[in-house]
Design a protein around this motif. Structure first.
Motif, PDB file in Angstrom:
ATOM      1  N   UNK A 122       0.832  -1.201   0.000  1.00 22.57           N
ATOM      2  CA  UNK A 122       0.000   0.000   0.000  1.00 22.57           C
ATOM      3  C   UNK A 122       0.863   1.246   0.000  1.00 22.57           C
ATOM      4  N   UNK A 123       0.305   2.309  -0.531  1.00 22.99           N
ATOM      5  CA  UNK A 123       1.013   3.571  -0.631  1.00 22.99           C
ATOM      6  C   UNK A 123       0.745   4.422   0.604  1.00 22.99           C
ATOM      7  N   UNK A 124       1.702   5.266   0.915  1.00 28.09           N
ATOM      8  CA  UNK A 124       1.513   6.205   2.016  1.00 28.09           C
ATOM      9  C   UNK A 124       0.275   7.041   1.701  1.00 28.09           C
ATOM     10  N   UNK A 125      -0.511   7.272   2.672  1.00 27.42           N
ATOM     11  CA  UNK A 125      -1.760   7.978   2.447  1.00 27.42           C
ATOM     12  C   UNK A 125      -1.684   9.462   2.767  1.00 27.42           C
ATOM     13  N   UNK A 126      -0.781   9.828   3.659  1.00 25.81           N
ATOM     14  CA  UNK A 126      -0.716  11.220   4.093  1.00 25.81           C
ATOM     15  C   UNK A 126       0.731  11.681   4.233  1.00 25.81           C
ATOM     16  N   UNK A 175      13.540  21.434   0.029  1.00 21.15           N
ATOM     17  CA  UNK A 175      12.130  21.386   0.418  1.00 21.15           C
ATOM     18  C   UNK A 175      11.480  20.163  -0.213  1.00 21.15           C
ATOM     19  N   UNK A 176      10.339  19.784   0.340  1.00 21.46           N
ATOM     20  CA  UNK A 176       9.606  18.643  -0.190  1.00 21.46           C
ATOM     21  C   UNK A 176       8.111  18.887  -0.073  1.00 21.46           C
ATOM     22  N   UNK A 177       7.387  18.250  -0.974  1.00 21.19           N
ATOM     23  CA  UNK A 177       5.923  18.290  -0.971  1.00 21.19           C
ATOM     24  C   UNK A 177       5.418  16.873  -1.169  1.00 21.19           C
ATOM     25  N   UNK A 178       4.217  16.630  -0.686  1.00 17.83           N
ATOM     26  CA  UNK A 178       3.589  15.328  -0.892  1.00 17.83           C
ATOM     27  C   UNK A 178       2.224  15.561  -1.506  1.00 17.83           C
ATOM     28  N   UNK A 179       1.998  14.989  -2.686  1.00 20.45           N
ATOM     29  CA  UNK A 179       0.710  15.113  -3.368  1.00 20.45           C
ATOM     30  C   UNK A 179      -0.168  13.954  -2.923  1.00 20.45           C
ATOM     31  N   UNK A 225       5.996  12.258  -3.979  1.00 14.62           N
ATOM     32  CA  UNK A 225       6.716  13.369  -3.364  1.00 14.62           C
ATOM     33  C   UNK A 225       7.438  14.146  -4.457  1.00 14.62           C
ATOM     34  N   UNK A 226       7.678  15.417  -4.186  1.00 18.46           N
ATOM     35  CA  UNK A 226       8.498  16.258  -5.048  1.00 18.46           C
ATOM     36  C   UNK A 226       9.549  16.906  -4.152  1.00 18.46           C
ATOM     37  N   UNK A 270       4.857   0.909   0.414  1.00 19.14           N
ATOM     38  CA  UNK A 270       4.927   1.593   1.701  1.00 19.14           C
ATOM     39  C   UNK A 270       4.352   0.711   2.795  1.00 19.14           C
ATOM     40  N   UNK A 271       5.061   0.658   3.894  1.00 18.21           N
ATOM     41  CA  UNK A 271       4.571   0.097   5.152  1.00 18.21           C
ATOM     42  C   UNK A 271       4.973   1.107   6.210  1.00 18.21           C
ATOM     43  N   UNK A 272       4.385   1.101   7.390  1.00 21.90           N
ATOM     44  CA  UNK A 272       4.666   2.168   8.367  1.00 21.90           C
ATOM     45  C   UNK A 272       6.138   2.451   8.641  1.00 21.90           C
TER      46      UNK A 272
END
Length: 126
Positions: free
Chosen positions: A16-20, A77-81, A87-88, A103-105
């Motif tokens: 699973x992908x990171x959600x937040x 810097x970084x952003x998460x869409x 991520x960018x 992704x896992x925790x």
């Protein structure tokens, strides 16, 4: 079908992908280099030996990312869409897209692309 569905669901959850953004926030260490475009197997092994467990990335809640290759550090810097789950990273007028492959925790596998070359890393949260 009843026996296949739980197996498929479990496989999906394992990748699973990171959600937040909050799930990405924190300090991550590169633990494995899986792929670097145009690198021979020998070069990949050397890079893995040099980078694995020596490079860290700290993704802060305020959008600052501190990369620590060895004893040095670089701030960007970084952003998460949250729609695309990507991520960018932004530095010196350039954007570096980072795709989260799994992704896992406490672990994730990422793919970074810059100027037509890609690299794939395994990371562990500290």
């Amino acid at each position: 079908m009843k026996k296949i569905f739980p197996v498929l669901f479990m496989l999906f959850c394992l990748n699973s992908f990171a959600q937040t953004k909050a799930e990405i926030t924190g300090k991550w260490t590169i633990v494995k280099v899986y792929k670097i475009d145009l690198a021979t197997p020998e070069e990949l092994q050397q890079v893995d030996g040099f980078i694995a467990n020596n490079w860290a990335m700290e993704f802060r809640e305020d959008g600052v990312m501190v990369a620590s290759p060895g004893n040095a550090s670089q701030v960007t810097t970084w952003e998460f869409d949250e729609k695309t789950k990507k991520m960018i990273l932004k530095s010196q007028g350039k954007s570096l897209p980072v795709e989260i492959l799994s992704y896992q925790p406490n672990t994730m596998r990422i793919n970074m692309s810059l100027e037509g070359r890609t690299a794939e890393f395994g990371m562990q949260k500290k």
